[in-house]
Design a protein around this motif. Structure first.
Motif, PDB file in Angstrom:
ATOM      1  N   GLU A  70     103.880 -28.067  49.371  1.00  0.00           N
ATOM      2  CA  GLU A  70     102.768 -28.506  48.542  1.00  0.00           C
ATOM      3  C   GLU A  70     102.475 -27.545  47.394  1.00  0.00           C
ATOM      4  O   GLU A  70     101.809 -27.905  46.427  1.00  0.00           O
ATOM      5  CB  GLU A  70     101.498 -28.668  49.392  1.00  0.00           C
ATOM      6  CG  GLU A  70     101.623 -29.656  50.536  1.00  0.00           C
ATOM      7  CD  GLU A  70     102.332 -29.051  51.742  1.00  0.00           C
ATOM      8  OE1 GLU A  70     102.314 -27.807  51.881  1.00  0.00           O
ATOM      9  OE2 GLU A  70     102.925 -29.815  52.522  1.00  0.00           O
ATOM     10  N   PHE A  71     102.962 -26.293  47.509  1.00  0.00           N
ATOM     11  CA  PHE A  71     102.662 -25.322  46.449  1.00  0.00           C
ATOM     12  C   PHE A  71     103.290 -25.735  45.122  1.00  0.00           C
ATOM     13  O   PHE A  71     102.876 -25.281  44.061  1.00  0.00           O
ATOM     14  CB  PHE A  71     103.158 -23.931  46.857  1.00  0.00           C
ATOM     15  CG  PHE A  71     104.654 -23.784  46.884  1.00  0.00           C
ATOM     16  CD1 PHE A  71     105.329 -23.279  45.786  1.00  0.00           C
ATOM     17  CD2 PHE A  71     105.394 -24.146  48.002  1.00  0.00           C
ATOM     18  CE1 PHE A  71     106.706 -23.130  45.807  1.00  0.00           C
ATOM     19  CE2 PHE A  71     106.765 -23.998  48.023  1.00  0.00           C
ATOM     20  CZ  PHE A  71     107.429 -23.492  46.925  1.00  0.00           C
ATOM     21  N   ASP A  91     108.457 -35.279  38.744  1.00  0.00           N
ATOM     22  CA  ASP A  91     107.030 -35.128  38.439  1.00  0.00           C
ATOM     23  C   ASP A  91     106.563 -33.682  38.579  1.00  0.00           C
ATOM     24  O   ASP A  91     105.517 -33.321  38.032  1.00  0.00           O
ATOM     25  CB  ASP A  91     106.200 -36.021  39.370  1.00  0.00           C
ATOM     26  CG  ASP A  91     106.490 -37.500  39.155  1.00  0.00           C
ATOM     27  OD1 ASP A  91     106.993 -37.837  38.052  1.00  0.00           O
ATOM     28  OD2 ASP A  91     106.236 -38.299  40.073  1.00  0.00           O
ATOM     29  N   PHE A  92     107.322 -32.883  39.321  1.00  0.00           N
ATOM     30  CA  PHE A  92     106.885 -31.509  39.589  1.00  0.00           C
ATOM     31  C   PHE A  92     107.803 -30.459  38.964  1.00  0.00           C
ATOM     32  O   PHE A  92     107.359 -29.360  38.655  1.00  0.00           O
ATOM     33  CB  PHE A  92     106.823 -31.260  41.106  1.00  0.00           C
ATOM     34  CG  PHE A  92     106.095 -32.333  41.861  1.00  0.00           C
ATOM     35  CD1 PHE A  92     104.764 -32.586  41.615  1.00  0.00           C
ATOM     36  CD2 PHE A  92     106.760 -33.103  42.802  1.00  0.00           C
ATOM     37  CE1 PHE A  92     104.088 -33.575  42.313  1.00  0.00           C
ATOM     38  CE2 PHE A  92     106.093 -34.091  43.498  1.00  0.00           C
ATOM     39  CZ  PHE A  92     104.749 -34.340  43.256  1.00  0.00           C
ATOM     40  N   LEU A  93     109.073 -30.796  38.801  1.00  0.00           N
ATOM     41  CA  LEU A  93     110.044 -29.803  38.360  1.00  0.00           C
ATOM     42  C   LEU A  93     110.908 -30.355  37.241  1.00  0.00           C
ATOM     43  O   LEU A  93     111.167 -31.566  37.180  1.00  0.00           O
ATOM     44  CB  LEU A  93     110.955 -29.372  39.523  1.00  0.00           C
ATOM     45  CG  LEU A  93     110.284 -28.746  40.752  1.00  0.00           C
ATOM     46  CD1 LEU A  93     111.300 -28.583  41.870  1.00  0.00           C
ATOM     47  CD2 LEU A  93     109.665 -27.404  40.400  1.00  0.00           C
ATOM     48  N   THR A  94     111.346 -29.445  36.383  1.00  0.00           N
ATOM     49  CA  THR A  94     112.353 -29.774  35.377  1.00  0.00           C
ATOM     50  C   THR A  94     113.690 -29.320  35.933  1.00  0.00           C
ATOM     51  O   THR A  94     113.975 -28.123  36.015  1.00  0.00           O
ATOM     52  CB  THR A  94     112.048 -29.074  34.045  1.00  0.00           C
ATOM     53  OG1 THR A  94     110.753 -29.471  33.587  1.00  0.00           O
ATOM     54  CG2 THR A  94     113.091 -29.429  33.003  1.00  0.00           C
ATOM     55  N   GLU A 149     122.437 -22.142  44.810  1.00  0.00           N
ATOM     56  CA  GLU A 149     121.077 -21.664  44.557  1.00  0.00           C
ATOM     57  C   GLU A 149     120.785 -21.806  43.075  1.00  0.00           C
ATOM     58  O   GLU A 149     121.632 -21.469  42.232  1.00  0.00           O
ATOM     59  CB  GLU A 149     120.912 -20.203  44.988  1.00  0.00           C
ATOM     60  CG  GLU A 149     120.910 -19.991  46.488  1.00  0.00           C
ATOM     61  CD  GLU A 149     120.648 -18.540  46.859  1.00  0.00           C
ATOM     62  OE1 GLU A 149     120.636 -17.696  45.924  1.00  0.00           O
ATOM     63  OE2 GLU A 149     120.460 -18.246  48.047  1.00  0.00           O
ATOM     64  N   PHE A 150     119.582 -22.283  42.760  1.00  0.00           N
ATOM     65  CA  PHE A 150     119.187 -22.511  41.378  1.00  0.00           C
ATOM     66  C   PHE A 150     117.751 -22.027  41.205  1.00  0.00           C
ATOM     67  O   PHE A 150     116.878 -22.350  42.019  1.00  0.00           O
ATOM     68  CB  PHE A 150     119.286 -24.003  41.019  1.00  0.00           C
ATOM     69  CG  PHE A 150     120.615 -24.626  41.350  1.00  0.00           C
ATOM     70  CD1 PHE A 150     121.633 -24.632  40.419  1.00  0.00           C
ATOM     71  CD2 PHE A 150     120.844 -25.178  42.608  1.00  0.00           C
ATOM     72  CE1 PHE A 150     122.862 -25.199  40.724  1.00  0.00           C
ATOM     73  CE2 PHE A 150     122.057 -25.744  42.922  1.00  0.00           C
ATOM     74  CZ  PHE A 150     123.077 -25.756  41.974  1.00  0.00           C
ATOM     75  N   ILE A 151     117.529 -21.248  40.167  1.00  0.00           N
ATOM     76  CA  ILE A 151     116.181 -20.772  39.854  1.00  0.00           C
ATOM     77  C   ILE A 151     115.629 -21.633  38.725  1.00  0.00           C
ATOM     78  O   ILE A 151     116.214 -21.703  37.636  1.00  0.00           O
ATOM     79  CB  ILE A 151     116.201 -19.288  39.450  1.00  0.00           C
ATOM     80  CG1 ILE A 151     116.684 -18.431  40.625  1.00  0.00           C
ATOM     81  CG2 ILE A 151     114.819 -18.829  38.996  1.00  0.00           C
ATOM     82  CD1 ILE A 151     116.778 -16.960  40.314  1.00  0.00           C
ATOM     83  N   ILE A 152     114.528 -22.308  39.008  1.00  0.00           N
ATOM     84  CA  ILE A 152     113.918 -23.203  38.033  1.00  0.00           C
ATOM     85  C   ILE A 152     112.441 -22.857  37.904  1.00  0.00           C
ATOM     86  O   ILE A 152     111.904 -22.048  38.668  1.00  0.00           O
ATOM     87  CB  ILE A 152     114.095 -24.680  38.443  1.00  0.00           C
ATOM     88  CG1 ILE A 152     113.458 -24.922  39.814  1.00  0.00           C
ATOM     89  CG2 ILE A 152     115.567 -25.065  38.463  1.00  0.00           C
ATOM     90  CD1 ILE A 152     113.564 -26.361  40.270  1.00  0.00           C
ATOM     91  N   VAL A 153     111.791 -23.479  36.952  1.00  0.00           N
ATOM     92  CA  VAL A 153     110.371 -23.245  36.689  1.00  0.00           C
ATOM     93  C   VAL A 153     109.649 -24.580  36.790  1.00  0.00           C
ATOM     94  O   VAL A 153     110.075 -25.573  36.177  1.00  0.00           O
ATOM     95  CB  VAL A 153     110.156 -22.616  35.295  1.00  0.00           C
ATOM     96  CG1 VAL A 153     108.669 -22.387  35.040  1.00  0.00           C
ATOM     97  CG2 VAL A 153     110.927 -21.311  35.169  1.00  0.00           C
ATOM     98  N   ASP A 154     108.555 -24.601  37.594  1.00  0.00           N
ATOM     99  CA  ASP A 154     107.813 -25.855  37.713  1.00  0.00           C
ATOM    100  C   ASP A 154     106.902 -26.044  36.507  1.00  0.00           C
ATOM    101  O   ASP A 154     106.838 -25.207  35.601  1.00  0.00           O
ATOM    102  CB  ASP A 154     107.030 -25.897  39.029  1.00  0.00           C
ATOM    103  CG  ASP A 154     105.960 -24.814  39.101  1.00  0.00           C
ATOM    104  OD1 ASP A 154     105.746 -24.123  38.089  1.00  0.00           O
ATOM    105  OD2 ASP A 154     105.339 -24.655  40.168  1.00  0.00           O
TER     106      ASP A 154
END
Length: 531
Positions: free
Chosen positions: A151-152, A168-171, A193-198
């Motif tokens: 939920e975070f 809806d939450f992440l690109t 593993e992938f580092i993304i920004v919400d």
């Protein structure tokens, strides 16, 4: 000759020019004062008292050696530990006994007792938030079918997450989409593993497990999300004294900890005063924290504290004392080296320049061969055979350092040897040695004087470099280069980097200022241009 030079009106005029350059003149005074203080280092930093009053008699250990037998009758002829002697019952038996120590009662070779270093008797409770880890099961169209503890990402409850689309939450990056499509196409795919920004700007690491081909195409794919926090982000620290009262100004987080967990934490804090304890998990407002218990202990090197304003090095020695004694060694080494090098260089250059001819050519070829020898290898070889010492280092440097000044003196003598006053001296039957010493040399000393400060700066820097590399003075001789070498071993010990570097930089900068002033004083055209 020196008296004649000082009485020379030209020399006086040059000295007046030098005095008018305030930066250079002030730098000369500062170097002189610093060197004078370093020569009196035993009166400033020393673990040997200046005066001892014991048994109705006065003793002066700073200038005389007294054995341990003199004070306690032990029969030992070794130097006593005056600090332990001062704390002994025998010394306190009479009120007339006392000791007077220097302002900083620590010697350059003295290792500190950790128990004598003042540290706060406190335990710090460090609360570091645990990263949130959650999972989501998504379909081929990236619709969230089921989620757990994720939920975070949306900042809302689980009901608001399920049934939504992951976009809806992440690109999502293209690489992640391709990895998901390979799994829904029932194609083998490695762990990723992938580092993304919400959308809120929070960093999240998305991981996909290794996938192997199955008999049926999967209906959902599980994605694991882990919150990424910067080091130190969200960490809180609360300090407690032995009474188990927080000494932090506003321990608001402590008041939010559940009562049962707070009691357990206080028990662990009380135990930490006596022994190390393991970390303990704490939950505050549904957020997991890792509680660690930190008690400051003295481990060398140690940062600046009361009594040790510049800190303590890796061997437990006071850095201020090491820097002060190192200043004396550096300046003494530089002065002795430059004087010896210039004496040899002046003699060699004077003989070559005055006689010229075959003697000059032969000497030049020999000097070129000599200067081609690798100094560092010679230094290592001599040190391995005879052992490292101040004298050996001075000799090895001196036999190579004179070459440069000999070139300048040779050029000056070649220029002056045909002057009328020299020819007149020859016609009068003046011996060559007297012509060199009395007539030519005083007029050829300009390069010697102007290069003296710069040569001194170079000698100080060279000594520090050799000590840093481990080929300089033998341990435990106080040395700035040795402190910088320790700084390389203990890179977190900022005081071992800062203070020796400042001392080395300051002395070399002052030397450059003095050299600049002397050069301008001996160059009227340049002096007038600067004015």
């Amino acid at each position: 000759m020196l008296i004649r030079i000082l009485k020379n009106p030209v020399a006086r005029k040059r000295f007046s020019r030098f005095k008018s350059m305030r930066r250079a003149y002030a730098s000369l005074w500062i170097i002189g004062v610093l060197y004078g203080l370093s020569l009196m280092a035993e009166l400033i930093c020393n673990n040997v008292p200046l005066v001892v009053r014991y048994g109705g008699q006065f003793y002066f250990p700073i200038v005389s050696y007294y054995s341990e037998d003199v004070f306690i009758g032990s029969g030992k002829q070794t130097r006593p530990d005056y600090k332990k002697l001062m704390m002994s019952e025998t010394f306190h038996a009479s009120d007339e006994n006392y000791m007077v120590f220097p302002p900083f009662p620590y010697g350059p070779f003295e290792s500190m007792d950790p128990q004598t270093i003042p540290v706060p008797d406190e335990v710090s409770l460090a609360l570091a938030p645990e990263p949130v880890i959650g999972t989501m099961d998504v379909g081929p169209d990236l619709t969230i079918n089921r989620s757990r503890n994720a939920e975070f990402l949306a900042g809302k409850g689980q009901i608001g997450v399920n049934g939504k689309n992951l976009h809806d939450f992440l690109t999502l990056p293209e690489e992640l989409l391709q990895s998901i499509n390979r799994r829904f196409s029932n194609q083998a795919a490695p762990y990723g593993e992938f580092i993304i920004v919400d959308h809120s700007g929070k960093k999240v690491m998305v991981s996909l497990a290794t996938f192997r081909e199955r008999s049926q195409v999967p209906e959902t794919i599980r994605l694991t999300f882990q919150e990424i926090t910067d080091p130190g982000e969200g960490q809180l620290s609360i300090r407690f004294n032995r009474s188990l009262h927080p000494v932090t100004s506003k321990p608001t987080l402590w008041n939010q900890i559940p009562e049962d967990q707070a009691r357990r934490l206080l028990t662990l804090i009380a135990s930490r005063f006596e022994r190390p304890v393991d970390d303990y998990p704490v939950t505050i407002h549904n957020r997991n924290y890792n509680a660690s218990f930190i008690k400051e202990e003295v481990r060398f090197p140690y940062p600046p504290v009361k009594g040790h304003p510049l800190g303590i090095d890796g061997a437990g020695r006071d850095v201020l004392a090491r820097i002060l004694y190192g200043l004396r060694i550096s300046l003494s080494f530089g002065l002795m080296l430059v004087v010896c090098s210039m004496v040899i260089g002046v003699m060699a250059g004077a003989v070559q320049g005055y006689y010229a001819g075959k003697l000059d050519i032969t000497a030049q070829r020999m000097i070129e061969i000599w200067s081609a020898l690798p100094f560092l290898y010679v230094m290592i070889l001599m040190g391995s055979v005879y052992g490292r010492s101040f004298i050996l280092l001075l000799v090895c440097y001196g036999i190579f350092n004179w070459v440069g000044i000999s070139y300048y003196i040779r050029a000056e003598f070649l220029n002056l040897r045909k002057r009328p006053f020299v020819e007149a001296a020859r016609c009068m039957g003046v011996p060559p040695i007297k012509i060199i010493y009395r007539h030519i040399l005083p007029n050829a000393l300009v390069p010697v004087i102007t290069f003296f400060p710069f040569s001194l700066v170079g000698a100080i820097g060279s000594l520090a470099a050799l000590d840093y590399l481990g080929f300089g003075l033998p341990p435990p001789t106080p040395s700035w280069g040795e402190l910088l070498f320790q700084a390389q071993q203990y890179r977190w010990a900022w005081w071992l980097i800062l203070y020796p570097s400042l001392a080395l930089f300051g002395v070399m900068l002052l030397g450059v200022f003095v050299g600049e002033g002397i050069r301008n004083a001996y160059d009227p055209k340049q002096y007038q241009r600067f004015q």
